[in-house]
Design a protein around this motif. Structure first.
Motif, mmCIF file in Angstrom:
data_model
loop_
_atom_site.group_PDB
_atom_site.id
_atom_site.type_symbol
_atom_site.label_atom_id
_atom_site.label_comp_id
_atom_site.label_asym_id
_atom_site.label_seq_id
_atom_site.Cartn_x
_atom_site.Cartn_y
_atom_site.Cartn_z
ATOM 1 N N ARG A 81 -0.989 12.806 4.138
ATOM 2 C CA ARG A 81 -0.751 11.624 3.324
ATOM 3 C C ARG A 81 -1.919 11.354 2.383
ATOM 4 O O ARG A 81 -3.077 11.418 2.777
ATOM 5 C CB ARG A 81 -0.511 10.408 4.227
ATOM 6 C CG ARG A 81 0.725 10.549 5.108
ATOM 7 C CD ARG A 81 0.939 9.332 5.990
ATOM 8 N NE ARG A 81 2.138 9.488 6.819
ATOM 9 C CZ ARG A 81 2.615 8.549 7.633
ATOM 10 N NH1 ARG A 81 1.975 7.387 7.751
ATOM 11 N NH2 ARG A 81 3.703 8.781 8.342
ATOM 12 N N ALA A 110 -3.385 8.567 -0.641
ATOM 13 C CA ALA A 110 -3.272 7.231 -1.232
ATOM 14 C C ALA A 110 -2.829 7.331 -2.685
ATOM 15 O O ALA A 110 -3.240 8.230 -3.422
ATOM 16 C CB ALA A 110 -4.609 6.512 -1.140
ATOM 17 N N THR A 158 0.855 -1.184 0.000
ATOM 18 C CA THR A 158 0.000 0.000 0.000
ATOM 19 C C THR A 158 0.888 1.230 0.000
ATOM 20 O O THR A 158 1.809 1.347 0.815
ATOM 21 C CB THR A 158 -0.906 0.016 1.250
ATOM 22 O OG1 THR A 158 -1.753 -1.144 1.217
ATOM 23 C CG2 THR A 158 -1.763 1.269 1.277
ATOM 24 N N GLU A 218 1.413 5.561 -0.168
ATOM 25 C CA GLU A 218 0.901 6.911 0.050
ATOM 26 C C GLU A 218 2.025 7.893 -0.267
ATOM 27 O O GLU A 218 3.209 7.556 -0.174
ATOM 28 C CB GLU A 218 0.474 7.101 1.506
ATOM 29 C CG GLU A 218 -0.647 6.198 1.971
ATOM 30 C CD GLU A 218 -0.851 6.290 3.474
ATOM 31 O OE1 GLU A 218 -1.889 6.821 3.903
ATOM 32 O OE2 GLU A 218 0.071 5.844 4.199
ATOM 33 N N GLU A 264 3.274 11.770 0.883
ATOM 34 C CA GLU A 264 3.051 12.822 1.878
ATOM 35 C C GLU A 264 3.313 14.192 1.254
ATOM 36 O O GLU A 264 4.399 14.463 0.740
ATOM 37 C CB GLU A 264 3.959 12.618 3.086
ATOM 38 C CG GLU A 264 3.664 13.598 4.220
ATOM 39 C CD GLU A 264 4.466 13.292 5.465
ATOM 40 O OE1 GLU A 264 5.317 14.126 5.818
ATOM 41 O OE2 GLU A 264 4.266 12.214 6.054
#
Length: 228
Positions: free
Chosen positions: A208, A210, A199, A201, A203
């Motif tokens: 954050r 996805a 997974t 992300e 920033e």
């Protein structure tokens, strides 16, 4: 550049720009308007097109001829940011950001461009050593699922909640409908499937977002549009 590029260039040049006579990756000397040029069938935006190399004294005339001929085929003048937006959707690497002389060609996903069997060349042994040892990182393309945030470069990449590196370059992908970026992800001992199973992300300014990850270009992964 663009789906009607062949239609436009044929209006201003008597040369043959068909796939048979001028396939992708080749060039030819052409007449264009009342001038001469080298037409390279290459692209940095991921579309059918030609880069024209024109002598300084003929450049203004050739530009004007193309501009006038393009009026009825939808020609639009675009700048550097448009080019950068298109190239990053196609995951074309930018030298100085995504790749440098300190990066390995295999980890950058450009192994297809290096033929170690053709003979000796500078860097060949480094490629072979990396191939034998295995990759320690891979260059991954990311697309933010939220269409609002923007990416530039140096934003933190998080894999399963942990920072693993920075975005090396980013821009907005208008076709993909969100910000797009490239960045290296550690992968020692991992397969491509392992890298993509995580997974991700990104920033941005402490928040954050996805991200979808891909090892292939998200736009036209088979490069069919450049060869149309």
């Amino acid at each position: 550049m663009g789906p009607d590029a062949r239609k436009l260039i044929q209006k201003v040049s008597p040369n043959d720009f068909s796939n048979d006579k001028n396939p992708f990756g080749t060039f030819q000397e052409i007449e264009i308007g009342m001038g001469l040029a080298r037409a390279h069938r290459v692209t940095y935006v991921g579309e059918l097109g030609w880069e024209l190399y024109v002598s300084t004294d003929q450049a203004a005339h050739v530009f004007e001829a193309i501009d006038e001929a393009g009026a009825d085929v939808g020609l639009k003048l675009c700048g550097l940011h448009t080019l950068d937006s298109c190239r990053i959707e196609k995951a074309f690497r930018h030298f100085g950001h995504d790749i440098t002389d300190e990066d390995n060609v295999l980890e950058a996903g450009l192994g297809f461009a290096v033929k170690t069997a053709k003979g000796d060349f500078i860097g060949r042994e480094a490629v072979l050593r990396k191939k034998e040892a295995g990759l320690s990182r891979r260059l991954v393309q990311f697309r933010l699922k939220d269409p609002e945030p923007l990416l530039f470069h140096n934003e933190a990449i998080l894999r399963d909640g942990k920072i693993v590196g920075p975005i090396t370059s980013g821009n907005y992908g208008h076709h993909l409908g969100g910000a797009v970026g490239l960045g290296y992800v550690p992968c020692k001992g991992e397969s491509e499937a392992d890298v993509l199973a995580s997974t991700y992300e990104i920033e941005i300014a402490g928040e954050r977002f996805a991200a979808e990850a891909s090892l292939k270009p998200m736009y036209d992964p088979k490069s069919e549009r450049t060869r149309m």
